[in-house]
Design a protein around this motif. Structure first.
Motif, mmCIF file in Angstrom:
data_model
loop_
_atom_site.group_PDB
_atom_site.id
_atom_site.type_symbol
_atom_site.label_atom_id
_atom_site.label_comp_id
_atom_site.label_asym_id
_atom_site.label_seq_id
_atom_site.Cartn_x
_atom_site.Cartn_y
_atom_site.Cartn_z
ATOM 1 N N ALA A 195 0.813 -1.213 0.000
ATOM 2 C CA ALA A 195 0.000 0.000 0.000
ATOM 3 C C ALA A 195 0.844 1.259 0.000
ATOM 4 N N ALA A 196 2.122 1.143 0.364
ATOM 5 C CA ALA A 196 2.973 2.325 0.501
ATOM 6 C C ALA A 196 3.832 2.592 -0.729
ATOM 7 N N ILE A 197 3.705 1.761 -1.743
ATOM 8 C CA ILE A 197 4.551 1.893 -2.933
ATOM 9 C C ILE A 197 3.695 2.345 -4.113
ATOM 10 N N PRO A 198 4.094 3.387 -4.843
ATOM 11 C CA PRO A 198 3.335 3.816 -6.018
ATOM 12 C C PRO A 198 3.194 2.686 -7.031
ATOM 13 N N ARG A 199 2.078 2.676 -7.753
ATOM 14 C CA ARG A 199 1.777 1.599 -8.686
ATOM 15 C C ARG A 199 2.901 1.405 -9.698
ATOM 16 N N GLU A 200 3.479 2.529 -10.175
ATOM 17 C CA GLU A 200 4.477 2.422 -11.233
ATOM 18 C C GLU A 200 5.835 1.942 -10.726
ATOM 19 N N LEU A 201 6.001 1.873 -9.389
ATOM 20 C CA LEU A 201 7.296 1.471 -8.837
ATOM 21 C C LEU A 201 7.265 0.103 -8.154
ATOM 22 N N ILE A 202 6.080 -0.475 -7.998
ATOM 23 C CA ILE A 202 5.994 -1.676 -7.171
ATOM 24 C C ILE A 202 6.733 -2.865 -7.783
ATOM 25 N N GLU A 203 6.698 -3.009 -9.118
ATOM 26 C CA GLU A 203 7.407 -4.134 -9.736
ATOM 27 C C GLU A 203 8.912 -3.974 -9.578
ATOM 28 N N SER A 204 9.398 -2.754 -9.702
ATOM 29 C CA SER A 204 10.828 -2.510 -9.480
ATOM 30 C C SER A 204 11.203 -2.791 -8.035
ATOM 31 N N GLU A 205 10.301 -2.421 -7.096
ATOM 32 C CA GLU A 205 10.573 -2.647 -5.674
ATOM 33 C C GLU A 205 10.660 -4.142 -5.367
ATOM 34 N N LEU A 206 9.769 -4.928 -5.981
ATOM 35 C CA LEU A 206 9.731 -6.358 -5.700
ATOM 36 C C LEU A 206 10.814 -7.131 -6.439
ATOM 37 N N ARG A 416 1.284 10.739 -3.026
ATOM 38 C CA ARG A 416 0.342 9.792 -3.607
ATOM 39 C C ARG A 416 0.018 8.660 -2.638
ATOM 40 N N ALA A 417 1.041 8.114 -1.980
ATOM 41 C CA ALA A 417 0.816 6.993 -1.066
ATOM 42 C C ALA A 417 -0.016 7.424 0.142
ATOM 43 N N ALA A 418 0.305 8.596 0.718
ATOM 44 C CA ALA A 418 -0.438 9.075 1.889
ATOM 45 C C ALA A 418 -1.871 9.431 1.515
ATOM 46 N N SER A 419 -2.051 10.053 0.345
ATOM 47 C CA SER A 419 -3.403 10.416 -0.096
ATOM 48 C C SER A 419 -4.266 9.172 -0.230
ATOM 49 N N ALA A 420 -3.718 8.119 -0.857
ATOM 50 C CA ALA A 420 -4.478 6.880 -1.044
ATOM 51 C C ALA A 420 -4.815 6.243 0.300
ATOM 52 N N ALA A 421 -3.854 6.251 1.218
ATOM 53 C CA ALA A 421 -4.054 5.605 2.516
ATOM 54 C C ALA A 421 -5.156 6.285 3.320
ATOM 55 N N PHE A 422 -5.230 7.636 3.261
ATOM 56 C CA PHE A 422 -6.214 8.354 4.055
ATOM 57 C C PHE A 422 -7.526 8.581 3.307
ATOM 58 N N GLU A 423 -7.494 8.465 1.987
ATOM 59 C CA GLU A 423 -8.708 8.604 1.198
ATOM 60 C C GLU A 423 -9.582 7.352 1.322
ATOM 61 N N LYS A 424 -8.964 6.208 1.389
ATOM 62 C CA LYS A 424 -9.708 4.953 1.410
ATOM 63 C C LYS A 424 -10.687 4.859 2.580
ATOM 64 N N PRO A 425 -10.268 5.072 3.848
ATOM 65 C CA PRO A 425 -11.240 4.974 4.950
ATOM 66 C C PRO A 425 -12.344 6.020 4.844
ATOM 67 N N LEU A 426 -12.058 7.181 4.227
ATOM 68 C CA LEU A 426 -13.075 8.215 4.044
ATOM 69 C C LEU A 426 -14.170 7.716 3.106
ATOM 70 N N PHE A 427 -13.768 7.115 1.990
ATOM 71 C CA PHE A 427 -14.740 6.573 1.048
ATOM 72 C C PHE A 427 -15.511 5.414 1.670
ATOM 73 N N GLU A 428 -14.821 4.564 2.405
ATOM 74 C CA GLU A 428 -15.497 3.430 3.045
ATOM 75 C C GLU A 428 -16.524 3.915 4.065
ATOM 76 N N HIS A 429 -16.209 4.990 4.791
ATOM 77 C CA HIS A 429 -17.162 5.566 5.742
ATOM 78 C C HIS A 429 -18.408 6.061 5.012
ATOM 79 N N ALA A 430 -18.212 6.741 3.883
ATOM 80 C CA ALA A 430 -19.351 7.259 3.129
ATOM 81 C C ALA A 430 -20.229 6.125 2.604
ATOM 82 N N LEU A 431 -19.619 5.063 2.115
ATOM 83 C CA LEU A 431 -20.385 3.915 1.616
ATOM 84 C C LEU A 431 -21.108 3.201 2.754
ATOM 85 N N ARG A 432 -20.448 3.114 3.886
ATOM 86 C CA ARG A 432 -21.075 2.461 5.035
ATOM 87 C C ARG A 432 -22.287 3.264 5.505
#
Length: 470
Positions: A195-206, A416-432
């Motif tokens: 969750a902490a790695i940008p999509r375009e870098l995750i394959e390089s990281e792994l 980008r990583a922090a935005s995604a991490a904190f945006e997700k629970p916000l959206f889940e709260h709204a859906l809930r």
């Protein structure tokens, strides 16, 4: 049945229950309460299986098994213990116990185990002692005993493990315990948070990359798989991994080989995989956000960690453990009284063990004397529960800083990583709050419905999972 069962148990009440249950199944049972009596019985009689407590009248029931193993290498041994720690479970596993049952145990399960053991043979064992001081997991509750038993069952093999549980329950600690106590303990332990790695870098990281593979690749880089060669690779938040990276990960798991980004040759790797997630992968598979074949490849041995609210009996032990850690890290030495423990046991602990640890460190710092009392605990807990708007804002600031400290996003990816991490629970709260209605959720958030749908897809959130019909 020609050969009886030997029960070594010094608690008369427990012994009576076990003897009655086994005799009701048609077994003959000899019972003793001490190691010396056990050895005399074993010298005189062959037994189909032995059940033994750990703490006996004249010694340690596990530590004394070396002589038993020498003389009766094929006799299955079932260990019973009220010392319900991971150390006890590991010691039982190291001595090749046929099964380990923490007390109180399910009598039907014990009977099934005896039935299996009586017709089985067990290989010679080796005496071993676990180092409880170095074990990362703490807890003697019933909820944790299944976790301990599952951990011990994977120590002698390299089966892939999937650790499930809410954030803050200690999923990485489970991975560390399996590595630290298992056959790969001399190899590296490498953790990576998807969750902490940008999509375009995750394959390089792994998988690493070669020089010139992409803009900024000024040299060859070794990925996490190669760094973990000979040891354990812990893939945290696997549910947040993008689909293209999932495909490459599956290929690596199937073949035992990886290819660096921009490379032309495969590289053989020997790693044990432990994955973890706080997400429900089933709806993600149904919506095409997570590969079903990768799920089955990872979910060989699932270990589900209970939330802290399901193991309140452990809060006292965890609190004392964290006070000890706080002292090791330079905070004053503190104790805590039982009234304060009682207050902690009543809290909801939405942040689970991580939240408890942070609170204990705060109490250790703020205590005015050597003992943390109920008054201070009530004061600190009261502040936590009645935050003003400005305090809530600073709380969010602290949460974000804690997240950054924990996940260490790669350079250039922090926003980008922090935005995604904190945006997700916000959206889940709204859906809930709207029972999965995307139009109402978008209105609640104040954004366009199309924007909501796009971000839900990018974050891997399935709106239908929040529907009252789901």
């Amino acid at each position: 049945m020609s050969d009886p069962i030997l029960l070594v148990e010094d608690d008369n009440a427990i012994a009576a229950v076990i003897v009655s249950a086994l005799e009701g199944e048609g077994y003959r049972v000899d019972r003793c309460a001490a190691i010396a009596q056990r050895d005399r019985l074993l010298d005189a009689q062959h037994y189909a299986a032995m059940l033994t407590d750990v703490v006996l009248e004249d010694g340690d029931g596990i530590a004394s098994l070396a002589r038993v193993r020498e003389q009766h290498p094929h006799m299955p041994i079932i260990i019973l213990s009220a010392q319900n720690t991971l150390d006890t479970a590991v010691r039982a596993s190291e001595n090749e116990a046929f099964e380990y049952f923490p007390k109180p145990f399910d009598l039907d399960e014990l009977i099934r185990a005896v039935r299996q053991a009586a017709g089985a043979s067990s290989g010679a064992g080796s005496e071993g002692q676990g180092d409880e001081g170095n074990l990362p997991l703490v807890g003697r509750s019933q909820a944790m005993q299944g976790v301990f038993r599952m951990i011990t069952r994977v120590l002698r093999n390299d089966l892939t493990v999937l650790v499930l549980g809410e954030s803050g329950t200690g999923k990485e600690l489970v991975a560390e315990a399996i590595h630290q106590l298992g056959s790969r303990k001399t190899g590296p332990f490498v953790a990576v948070n998807a969750a902490a790695i940008p999509r375009e870098l995750i394959e390089s990281e792994l998988f690493g990359h070669e020089k010139g593979a992409f803009t900024g690749a000024v040299g060859q880089s070794i990925g996490k798989f190669e760094q973990a060669n000979g040891g354990t690779l812990f893939l945290d938040e696997i549910g947040d991994m993008p689909l293209d990276a999932q495909t490459r990960l599956l290929r690596a798991l199937q073949s035992g080989r990886i290819r660096r980004v921009g490379g032309r040759q495969d590289v053989a790797v020997d790693v044990r995989i432990i994955a973890a997630t706080n997400r429900d992968l089933a709806p993600m598979i149904a919506s095409g956000k997570f590969r079903e074949d990768l799920y089955y490849r990872l979910n060989v041995v699932p270990i589900e960690l209970p939330p802290l609210r399901a193991r309140r009996d452990d809060i006292g032990a965890l609190t004392r453990h964290f006070l000890s850690l706080a002292e090791d890290e330079g905070l004053p030495r503190r104790q805590i009284d039982e009234q304060a423990i009682g207050l902690l046991e009543k809290q909801p602990w939405r942040g689970n063990v991580r939240e408890l640890r942070n609170l204990i460190y705060r109490l250790a710092l703020l205590a005015r004397n050597d003992v943390i009392d109920a008054e201070l605990a009530r004061e600190v807990l009261g502040k936590e529960q009645s935050l003003s708007t400005s305090e809530r804002s600073s709380s969010v600031d602290r949460a974000m800083l804690d997240w950054i400290d924990e996940h260490h996003p790669a350079p250039g990816s922090l926003y980008r990583a922090a935005s995604a991490a904190f945006e997700k629970p916000l959206f889940e709260h709204a859906l809930r709050a709207t029972a999965g209605n995307q139009l109402r959720a978008a209105e609640l958030l104040g954004i366009n419905r199309n924007t909501l749908r796009k971000r839900l897809g990018e974050l891997g959130i399935v709106a239908e999972a929040f529907s009252t019909r789901a």
